[in-house]
Motif scaffolding. Structure first.
Motif, PDB file in Angstrom:
ATOM      1  N   PRO A 161       7.127  17.728  56.013  1.00 33.41           N
ATOM      2  CA  PRO A 161       6.668  18.906  55.264  1.00 33.41           C
ATOM      3  C   PRO A 161       5.167  18.783  55.019  1.00 33.41           C
ATOM      4  O   PRO A 161       4.648  17.665  54.854  1.00 33.41           O
ATOM      5  CB  PRO A 161       7.431  18.821  53.942  1.00 33.41           C
ATOM      6  N   LEU A 162       4.471  19.901  55.002  1.00 30.51           N
ATOM      7  CA  LEU A 162       3.011  19.831  54.831  1.00 30.51           C
ATOM      8  C   LEU A 162       2.649  19.115  53.523  1.00 30.51           C
ATOM      9  O   LEU A 162       1.623  18.433  53.441  1.00 30.51           O
ATOM     10  CB  LEU A 162       2.392  21.223  54.862  1.00 30.51           C
ATOM     11  N   ALA A 163       3.512  19.253  52.513  1.00 32.33           N
ATOM     12  CA  ALA A 163       3.242  18.619  51.215  1.00 32.33           C
ATOM     13  C   ALA A 163       3.188  17.097  51.337  1.00 32.33           C
ATOM     14  O   ALA A 163       2.589  16.420  50.501  1.00 32.33           O
ATOM     15  CB  ALA A 163       4.306  19.026  50.199  1.00 32.33           C
ATOM     16  N   GLU A 164       3.825  16.557  52.380  1.00 32.66           N
ATOM     17  CA  GLU A 164       3.813  15.101  52.584  1.00 32.66           C
ATOM     18  C   GLU A 164       2.948  14.691  53.771  1.00 32.66           C
ATOM     19  O   GLU A 164       2.780  13.506  54.042  1.00 32.66           O
ATOM     20  CB  GLU A 164       5.251  14.602  52.823  1.00 32.66           C
ATOM     21  N   PHE A 165       2.434  15.683  54.484  1.00 33.52           N
ATOM     22  CA  PHE A 165       1.686  15.405  55.711  1.00 33.52           C
ATOM     23  C   PHE A 165       0.357  14.713  55.404  1.00 33.52           C
ATOM     24  O   PHE A 165      -0.012  13.732  56.046  1.00 33.52           O
ATOM     25  CB  PHE A 165       1.457  16.717  56.473  1.00 33.52           C
ATOM     26  N   TYR A 166      -0.369  15.249  54.413  1.00 31.25           N
ATOM     27  CA  TYR A 166      -1.662  14.666  54.046  1.00 31.25           C
ATOM     28  C   TYR A 166      -1.449  13.642  52.936  1.00 31.25           C
ATOM     29  O   TYR A 166      -0.831  13.943  51.914  1.00 31.25           O
ATOM     30  CB  TYR A 166      -2.637  15.749  53.586  1.00 31.25           C
ATOM     31  N   ASP A 198      -9.015  26.161  56.504  1.00 29.08           N
ATOM     32  CA  ASP A 198      -8.502  27.333  55.787  1.00 29.08           C
ATOM     33  C   ASP A 198      -7.023  27.520  56.110  1.00 29.08           C
ATOM     34  O   ASP A 198      -6.210  27.777  55.224  1.00 29.08           O
ATOM     35  CB  ASP A 198      -9.277  28.591  56.196  1.00 29.08           C
ATOM     36  N   MET A 199      -6.687  27.402  57.402  1.00 32.78           N
ATOM     37  CA  MET A 199      -5.306  27.603  57.837  1.00 32.78           C
ATOM     38  C   MET A 199      -4.320  26.766  57.041  1.00 32.78           C
ATOM     39  O   MET A 199      -3.265  27.245  56.608  1.00 32.78           O
ATOM     40  CB  MET A 199      -5.192  27.244  59.327  1.00 32.78           C
ATOM     41  N   ALA A 200      -4.679  25.483  56.816  1.00 33.46           N
ATOM     42  CA  ALA A 200      -3.744  24.576  56.159  1.00 33.46           C
ATOM     43  C   ALA A 200      -3.474  24.974  54.708  1.00 33.46           C
ATOM     44  O   ALA A 200      -2.417  24.645  54.160  1.00 33.46           O
ATOM     45  CB  ALA A 200      -4.274  23.140  56.230  1.00 33.46           C
ATOM     46  N   VAL A 201      -4.416  25.701  54.099  1.00 29.19           N
ATOM     47  CA  VAL A 201      -4.205  26.142  52.710  1.00 29.19           C
ATOM     48  C   VAL A 201      -3.066  27.167  52.665  1.00 29.19           C
ATOM     49  O   VAL A 201      -2.158  27.086  51.836  1.00 29.19           O
ATOM     50  CB  VAL A 201      -5.512  26.715  52.124  1.00 29.19           C
ATOM     51  N   ALA A 202      -3.112  28.128  53.592  1.00 24.35           N
ATOM     52  CA  ALA A 202      -2.028  29.105  53.645  1.00 24.35           C
ATOM     53  C   ALA A 202      -0.707  28.437  54.038  1.00 24.35           C
ATOM     54  O   ALA A 202       0.350  28.760  53.492  1.00 24.35           O
ATOM     55  CB  ALA A 202      -2.378  30.213  54.639  1.00 24.35           C
ATOM     56  N   LEU A 203      -0.768  27.482  54.946  1.00 24.88           N
ATOM     57  CA  LEU A 203       0.459  26.773  55.346  1.00 24.88           C
ATOM     58  C   LEU A 203       1.063  26.031  54.159  1.00 24.88           C
ATOM     59  O   LEU A 203       2.290  25.962  54.015  1.00 24.88           O
ATOM     60  CB  LEU A 203       0.159  25.781  56.473  1.00 24.88           C
ATOM     61  N   ALA A 204       0.217  25.460  53.300  1.00 27.51           N
ATOM     62  CA  ALA A 204       0.718  24.744  52.119  1.00 27.51           C
ATOM     63  C   ALA A 204       1.448  25.716  51.188  1.00 27.51           C
ATOM     64  O   ALA A 204       2.488  25.382  50.614  1.00 27.51           O
ATOM     65  CB  ALA A 204      -0.434  24.057  51.389  1.00 27.51           C
ATOM     66  N   ALA A 205       0.901  26.921  51.056  1.00 26.93           N
ATOM     67  CA  ALA A 205       1.529  27.905  50.165  1.00 26.93           C
ATOM     68  C   ALA A 205       2.903  28.319  50.687  1.00 26.93           C
ATOM     69  O   ALA A 205       3.787  28.668  49.895  1.00 26.93           O
ATOM     70  CB  ALA A 205       0.627  29.123  50.026  1.00 26.93           C
ATOM     71  N   PHE A 206       3.079  28.282  52.025  1.00 28.68           N
ATOM     72  CA  PHE A 206       4.309  28.794  52.613  1.00 28.68           C
ATOM     73  C   PHE A 206       5.259  27.690  53.089  1.00 28.68           C
ATOM     74  O   PHE A 206       6.148  27.924  53.905  1.00 28.68           O
ATOM     75  CB  PHE A 206       3.969  29.744  53.773  1.00 28.68           C
ATOM     76  N   ASP A 207       5.061  26.468  52.572  1.00 29.05           N
ATOM     77  CA  ASP A 207       6.002  25.365  52.833  1.00 29.05           C
ATOM     78  C   ASP A 207       6.189  25.062  54.317  1.00 29.05           C
ATOM     79  O   ASP A 207       7.310  24.806  54.789  1.00 29.05           O
ATOM     80  CB  ASP A 207       7.377  25.658  52.204  1.00 29.05           C
ATOM     81  N   ALA A 208       5.104  25.071  55.058  1.00 24.52           N
ATOM     82  CA  ALA A 208       5.193  24.769  56.486  1.00 24.52           C
ATOM     83  C   ALA A 208       5.666  23.332  56.705  1.00 24.52           C
ATOM     84  O   ALA A 208       5.455  22.453  55.872  1.00 24.52           O
ATOM     85  CB  ALA A 208       3.825  24.968  57.144  1.00 24.52           C
ATOM     86  N   VAL A 209       6.318  23.131  57.837  1.00 21.12           N
ATOM     87  CA  VAL A 209       6.772  21.801  58.252  1.00 21.12           C
ATOM     88  C   VAL A 209       6.098  21.466  59.582  1.00 21.12           C
ATOM     89  O   VAL A 209       6.112  22.289  60.506  1.00 21.12           O
ATOM     90  CB  VAL A 209       8.307  21.769  58.413  1.00 21.12           C
ATOM     91  N   VAL A 210       5.510  20.287  59.669  1.00 19.97           N
ATOM     92  CA  VAL A 210       4.843  19.850  60.895  1.00 19.97           C
ATOM     93  C   VAL A 210       5.856  19.089  61.745  1.00 19.97           C
ATOM     94  O   VAL A 210       6.513  18.157  61.253  1.00 19.97           O
ATOM     95  CB  VAL A 210       3.647  18.930  60.581  1.00 19.97           C
ATOM     96  N   THR A 211       6.004  19.474  63.013  1.00 18.07           N
ATOM     97  CA  THR A 211       6.904  18.745  63.912  1.00 18.07           C
ATOM     98  C   THR A 211       6.070  17.898  64.864  1.00 18.07           C
ATOM     99  O   THR A 211       4.964  18.282  65.243  1.00 18.07           O
ATOM    100  CB  THR A 211       7.789  19.710  64.719  1.00 18.07           C
ATOM    101  N   TYR A 212       6.597  16.744  65.228  1.00 19.51           N
ATOM    102  CA  TYR A 212       5.840  15.871  66.123  1.00 19.51           C
ATOM    103  C   TYR A 212       6.785  15.107  67.042  1.00 19.51           C
ATOM    104  O   TYR A 212       8.007  15.092  66.838  1.00 19.51           O
ATOM    105  CB  TYR A 212       4.949  14.901  65.336  1.00 19.51           C
ATOM    106  N   GLU A 213       6.181  14.479  68.040  1.00 17.40           N
ATOM    107  CA  GLU A 213       6.939  13.679  69.009  1.00 17.40           C
ATOM    108  C   GLU A 213       6.275  12.306  69.107  1.00 17.40           C
ATOM    109  O   GLU A 213       5.047  12.209  69.084  1.00 17.40           O
ATOM    110  CB  GLU A 213       6.915  14.377  70.367  1.00 17.40           C
ATOM    111  N   THR A 214       7.079  11.263  69.173  1.00 12.35           N
ATOM    112  CA  THR A 214       6.546   9.926  69.425  1.00 12.35           C
ATOM    113  C   THR A 214       7.341   9.312  70.576  1.00 12.35           C
ATOM    114  O   THR A 214       8.327   9.892  71.038  1.00 12.35           O
ATOM    115  CB  THR A 214       6.687   8.993  68.204  1.00 12.35           C
ATOM    116  N   SER A 215       6.922   8.122  71.002  1.00 11.92           N
ATOM    117  CA  SER A 215       7.670   7.474  72.085  1.00 11.92           C
ATOM    118  C   SER A 215       9.055   7.043  71.604  1.00 11.92           C
ATOM    119  O   SER A 215       9.937   6.746  72.408  1.00 11.92           O
ATOM    120  CB  SER A 215       6.884   6.279  72.626  1.00 11.92           C
TER     121      SER A 215
END
Lengths: 204, 330
Positions: free
Chosen positions: B188-193, B164-181
């Motif tokens: 952007p959530l629109a490109e995350f999935y 459910d959370m991700a649906v609201a995040l999609a509506a509000f243009d959330a951006v996922v941040t991450y860390e790698t080695s």
């Protein structure tokens, strides 16, 4: 080299420290029941869907069947055995007893642990899915029967004692709201301090 | 359950290093989905890296007015946060509509984004499933699919995303941040999935070995008048059969800005951009809301037992936008 698949851990349960070896696959529920003889916490579905195994972790309710025991090290754990004050029942327990908030009793330890947390969460101003307006300016909703049913929906009762359970939670919440009363039996930060780290130490 | 090693990470760099060193490793947040899947053998990690001690448990407003939400913030703390409730009420409502009080206390934001579908064939290791066992087939298409996808699915998978959370995040243009080695990144959530296509087992665009560190929600004044409405088969503690996150800004009867995202209709939260385009600059009327929903749902491809979702989503759009129009007028 493959990492070890078991560890010796120390769990802080009801104010006592217990050191025990655990296979990493062991859930907190199985550690409580099978290794520590704390059988008040019940196993129902073992999939996080029935709430019979509800305990408090750092004062917050959680299902112990999906909590790995090894990951519970360092948390303050309260089970149904730690709710009463010696022989004196906690007001939530007394309310369930007085108002017949159970039939067979199997789900009751989980219902009571959950109810303790519901009362704390509501007192801390947390909204629920039954709350019409979640904005902070709207204030704390009254703990109505509808709010109690929604907030307790993670605890199933196959005997169908829900009507009495709602009444018991409502009465216990009213008592906890009286001046000088406290619904908190456990030794950790409750929901009033979001994100606050637990100190990991029991309070006398 | 397969035996596994357990390490508790102290910092993000340490967690990423552990993850890079073992392809059989999985990150453990609240464990509400992962531990359940390990019990049934759907997930068989060799090592769990526990992230509960990482310093990612804060929600902060930044100087540019964005909201930063750490990956280990629990669902409960997210939904209780005054800034979230004030600025993005639909996000708080979406989180509160999911799972139970116990599970929301355990579940984390990062884990919520990465939770797996509840398709009954995916969760049954004895059944074929292209998502779990690529190339084995999809029994849902000719089988039990009353709660499966009507948008964006393929002949290889028709499962829906459960969050459910991700649906609201999609509506509000959330951006996922991450860390790698190799360093940090964001999506952007629109490109995350990822689209389903022929590779339903590839669910996100996260690079391998990435640890989600949090979310950024950009300022969105429109979100102050927003709502999440979830339809399910019982009143509480059930996954959606259809849901809607909506935000609306109406002035003098004209739609200035609108956000719409559908849940439980696709393999990912479905931002309804065709519907949004149809509404901008037009009247805030029930007829316009229905026409906009139809513009989005024209792409729906239904199976024998999930066609009801088209009417369900259409009705949700009309009902919720009508309510938000009335709320905006108050």
């Amino acid at each position: 080299m493959a990492p070890p698949t078991s560890s010796a851990i120390t769990l802080n349960i009801n104010g006592e420290k217990h050191t025990l070896p655990v296979d990493h696959r062991t859930t907190l529920l199985d550690a409580l029941r099978e290794q520590l003889d704390l059988t008040g916490t019940k196993k129902g579905c073992d999939q996080g869907q029935c709430g019979a195994c509800t305990v408090l972790l750092d004062g917050r309710r959680a299902v112990s069947c999906l909590q790995l025991a090894v990951a519970a090290e360092g948390r303050v754990i309260t089970t149904i055995e730690g709710v009463a004050d010696g022989e004196r029942l906690h007001p939530v327990q007394q309310a369930f007893l007085d108002l017949d908030g159970y039939q067979c009793g199997y789900c009751t330890p989980g219902q009571i642990c959950s109810a303790l947390a519901v009362i704390e969460e509501h007192a801390a101003g947390w909204p629920s899915a039954a709350t019409a307006d979640v904005r902070p300016e709207a204030g704390v909703p009254e703990l109505s029967a509808e709010e109690i049913r929604e907030r307790m929906s993670g605890n199933l009762c196959r005997c169908g004692a829900y009507v009495s359970i709602v009444q018991a939670v409502a009465r216990a919440a009213e008592e906890a709201a009286q001046p000088g009363a406290s619904s908190r039996p456990w030794q950790a930060d409750g929901p009033g301090e979001p994100g606050a780290p637990a100190d990991g130490e029991a309070v006398a | 359950m397969r035996e596994f090693g357990y390490r508790r990470a102290d910092d993000v760099q340490g967690a990423v290093a552990l993850l890079a060193a073992d392809p059989g490793a999985r990150l453990l947040g609240g464990g509400t989905n992962l531990v359940d899947l390990m019990k049934t053998g759907v997930e068989r990690p060799a090592l769990l890296i526990d992230v509960q001690d990482l310093p990612l448990d804060r929600i902060e407003v930044t100087a540019d007015g964005a909201l930063h939400i750490g990956a280990t913030v629990t669902n409960s703390d997210l939904a209780a946060d005054p800034e979230v409730r004030r600025r993005y009420p639909a996000l708080a409502q979406a989180v509160l509509s999911g799972a139970s009080g116990q599970l929301r206390n355990m579940a984390t934001v990062g884990g919520n984004l990465l939770q797996r579908t509840r398709c009954g064939y995916f969760t049954d290791p004895a059944a074929p499933c292209n998502k779990r066992d690529p190339g084995s087939g999809c029994p849902a298409i000719g089988g039990e699919h009353h709660n499966h996808a009507i948008l964006g699915a393929s002949a290889h998978c028709v499962a829906v995303h459960p969050s459910d959370m991700a649906v609201a995040l999609a509506a509000f243009d959330a951006v996922v941040t991450y860390e790698t080695s190799d360093g940090p990144g964001e999506l952007p959530l629109a490109e995350f999935y990822l689209p389903v296509g022929r590779t339903p087992h590839r669910e996100t665009a996260l690079p391998s070995g990435a640890l989600i560190t949090g979310l950024r929600l950009p300022p969105a004044p429109v979100a102050a008048v927003s709502r999440y409405r979830k339809v399910r088969e019982r009143a509480s503690f059930a996954f959606a059969i259809g849901s809607l996150a909506a935000a609306l800004d109406v002035r003098d009867g004209t739609v200035q800005e609108v956000r719409l995202a559908f849940g439980a209709v696709a393999s990912r939260p479905w931002r309804a951009r065709a519907a949004e385009r149809a509404l901008i600059g037009g009247p805030a009327s029930a007829e316009a809301f229905a026409a906009a929903a139809d513009a989005e749902l024209a792409a729906a491809e239904v199976l024998p037992h999930n066609g009801y979702k088209v009417a369900l989503l259409r009705n949700l759009v009309v009902a919720v936008l009508t309510e938000l129009t009335e709320e905006a007028a108050r």
